[in-house]
Design a protein around this motif. Structure first.
Motif, PDB file in Angstrom:
ATOM      1  N   ALA A 149       0.902  -1.248  -0.017  1.00 36.12           N
ATOM      2  CA  ALA A 149      -0.043  -0.089   0.113  1.00 36.12           C
ATOM      3  C   ALA A 149       0.830   1.352  -0.043  1.00 36.12           C
ATOM      4  O   ALA A 149       0.633   2.271  -0.777  1.00 36.12           O
ATOM      5  N   PHE A 150       1.884   1.135   0.732  1.00 36.43           N
ATOM      6  CA  PHE A 150       2.643   2.524   0.658  1.00 36.43           C
ATOM      7  C   PHE A 150       3.543   2.719  -0.372  1.00 36.43           C
ATOM      8  O   PHE A 150       3.700   3.811  -0.852  1.00 36.43           O
ATOM      9  N   LEU A 151       3.925   1.769  -0.932  1.00 37.40           N
ATOM     10  CA  LEU A 151       4.853   1.744  -2.211  1.00 37.40           C
ATOM     11  C   LEU A 151       3.989   2.079  -3.168  1.00 37.40           C
ATOM     12  O   LEU A 151       4.456   2.769  -4.173  1.00 37.40           O
ATOM     13  N   THR A 152       2.521   1.672  -3.390  1.00 34.53           N
ATOM     14  CA  THR A 152       1.434   1.947  -4.567  1.00 34.53           C
ATOM     15  C   THR A 152       1.332   3.488  -4.474  1.00 34.53           C
ATOM     16  O   THR A 152       1.251   4.206  -5.127  1.00 34.53           O
ATOM     17  N   ILE A 153       1.047   3.858  -3.030  1.00 26.13           N
ATOM     18  CA  ILE A 153       0.615   5.184  -2.826  1.00 26.13           C
ATOM     19  C   ILE A 153       1.543   6.077  -3.242  1.00 26.13           C
ATOM     20  O   ILE A 153       1.582   6.977  -3.717  1.00 26.13           O
ATOM     21  N   ALA A 154       2.962   5.644  -3.047  1.00 28.82           N
ATOM     22  CA  ALA A 154       4.150   6.607  -2.998  1.00 28.82           C
ATOM     23  C   ALA A 154       4.400   6.820  -4.922  1.00 28.82           C
ATOM     24  O   ALA A 154       4.649   7.862  -5.290  1.00 28.82           O
ATOM     25  N   CYS A 155       4.160   5.524  -5.367  1.00 28.93           N
ATOM     26  CA  CYS A 155       4.143   5.857  -6.747  1.00 28.93           C
ATOM     27  C   CYS A 155       3.073   6.600  -7.699  1.00 28.93           C
ATOM     28  O   CYS A 155       3.263   7.342  -8.428  1.00 28.93           O
ATOM     29  N   LEU A 156       1.698   6.427  -7.062  1.00 28.61           N
ATOM     30  CA  LEU A 156       0.678   7.275  -7.464  1.00 28.61           C
ATOM     31  C   LEU A 156       1.191   8.847  -7.156  1.00 28.61           C
ATOM     32  O   LEU A 156       0.762   9.707  -8.007  1.00 28.61           O
ATOM     33  N   LEU A 157       1.575   9.108  -5.964  1.00 27.58           N
ATOM     34  CA  LEU A 157       1.864  10.533  -5.724  1.00 27.58           C
ATOM     35  C   LEU A 157       3.126  10.832  -6.685  1.00 27.58           C
ATOM     36  O   LEU A 157       3.027  12.160  -7.063  1.00 27.58           O
TER      37      LEU A 157
END
Length: 314
Positions: A120-128
């Protein structure tokens, strides 16, 4: 200083106490015979200087206490004791330079787990990062760098390579090998939905003068920054100076490169896809190699304290 708590089988309690008594960096030694119920045994507690921890843990593991009992360590923030001061003075080395290998293996092993939180953190970071690329906002890209959790598995890879811990290398490799492709795929899906909704088009990343272009422009300085960041990150983890990790997070372009891959692929900018992929690879490789080199130069491959027990998947 560190607080040590040992649940020890009764037949080895005297040996464990003797080991602790003999070490100059140990103080405040307390024993509670028969106090442990599960597993059964005696409870031994002591405070020790950080630079003494590896020797003590190594000795306890040689007694098999980690298998038939248990050993826990926790940081003590304040110690008001002349005996504690003497223990710190007598212990060889400096506390800031000491590495507690069992602590480092456990910490990196925990932070390299492939779980929902990491994904979740890695995906949110990539979306940001993708939003930062599309809006040409360096501030948003920096925010994505801070959110990204990828340094944990990278540090675990370095520790696993140096200590020859295949379980740690395997766990970290799985987290990175699954995490980044999944995050890139989700980012690409989000970018595709954005184009369908008319929120942006290829002009968002084409042309000159974009402040986010540094993400896909890989070069010698990319490797230099990755190496310096990897070295600083491992120094921070081994010296318990975690504040420096924030600087590591905002120094490298791992997450921004992954986010750029998802956006550029949807917009058909394949040159920028390959450039971002190269940037990602250079950063990952540079961080791992530098972190491993720091461990070897500062503390050596054969440092004591690592019992070699496989990491739990629980």
């Amino acid at each position: 200083m560190l607080h040590l708590r040992v649940v020890c089988p009764a037949d080895r309690a005297d040996a464990a106490v003797g080991l602790l008594r003999a070490h100059p960096g140990v103080t405040h030694l307390v024993m509670f015979p028969g106090a442990a119920l599960d597993p059964e045994g005696d409870v031994i507690e002591a405070d020790l200087a950080r630079e003494a921890a590896d020797d003590v843990l190594s000795g306890l593991c040689d007694l098999g206490v980690d298998h038939d009992g248990g050993v826990t360590l926790e940081q003590i923030d304040t110690v008001l004791s002349d005996a504690g001061d003497r223990a710190e003075r007598r212990a060889p080395g400096e506390a800031a330079d000491a590495v507690v290998w069992e602590e480092l293996v456990a910490r990196t092993g925990e932070e390299s787990r492939l779980n929902t939180t990491f994904l979740a953190f890695l995906t949110i970071a990539c979306l940001l990062a993708a939003v930062g690329v599309i809006t040409d906002s360096p501030v948003t890209i920096v925010g994505a760098m801070v959110v990204g959790p990828e340094f944990g598995p990278l540090a675990a890879l370095a520790v696993g390579l140096v200590r020859r811990r295949r379980d740690l290398v395997r766990r970290a490799g799985l987290a990175l090998g699954v995490g980044f492709p999944l995050a890139i795929a989700v980012t690409a899906a989000g970018a595709w939905l954005g184009t369908l909704a008319g929120m942006f088009d290829a002009s968002a990343i084409t042309g000159d003068g974009h402040e986010a272009d540094f993400v896909y422009q890989v070069g010698p300085w990319s490797l230099v920054v990755a190496v310096l960041a990897g070295a600083a990150g491992m120094l921070s983890m081994t010296s318990a100076k975690s504040a420096a990790l924030v600087g590591v997070f905002i120094s490298v372009t791992t997450v921004p490169a992954a986010g750029y891959i998802g956006v550029a692929a949807i917009l058909g900018e394949w040159g920028k896809v390959f450039g971002s992929a190269a940037q990602l690879a250079v950063n990952l490789l540079g961080i791992v190699l530098a972190a491993a080199l720091v461990l070897v130069l500062r503390h050596g491959v054969r440092a004591p304290g690592d019992s070699g027990r496989p990491l739990s998947d629980g």
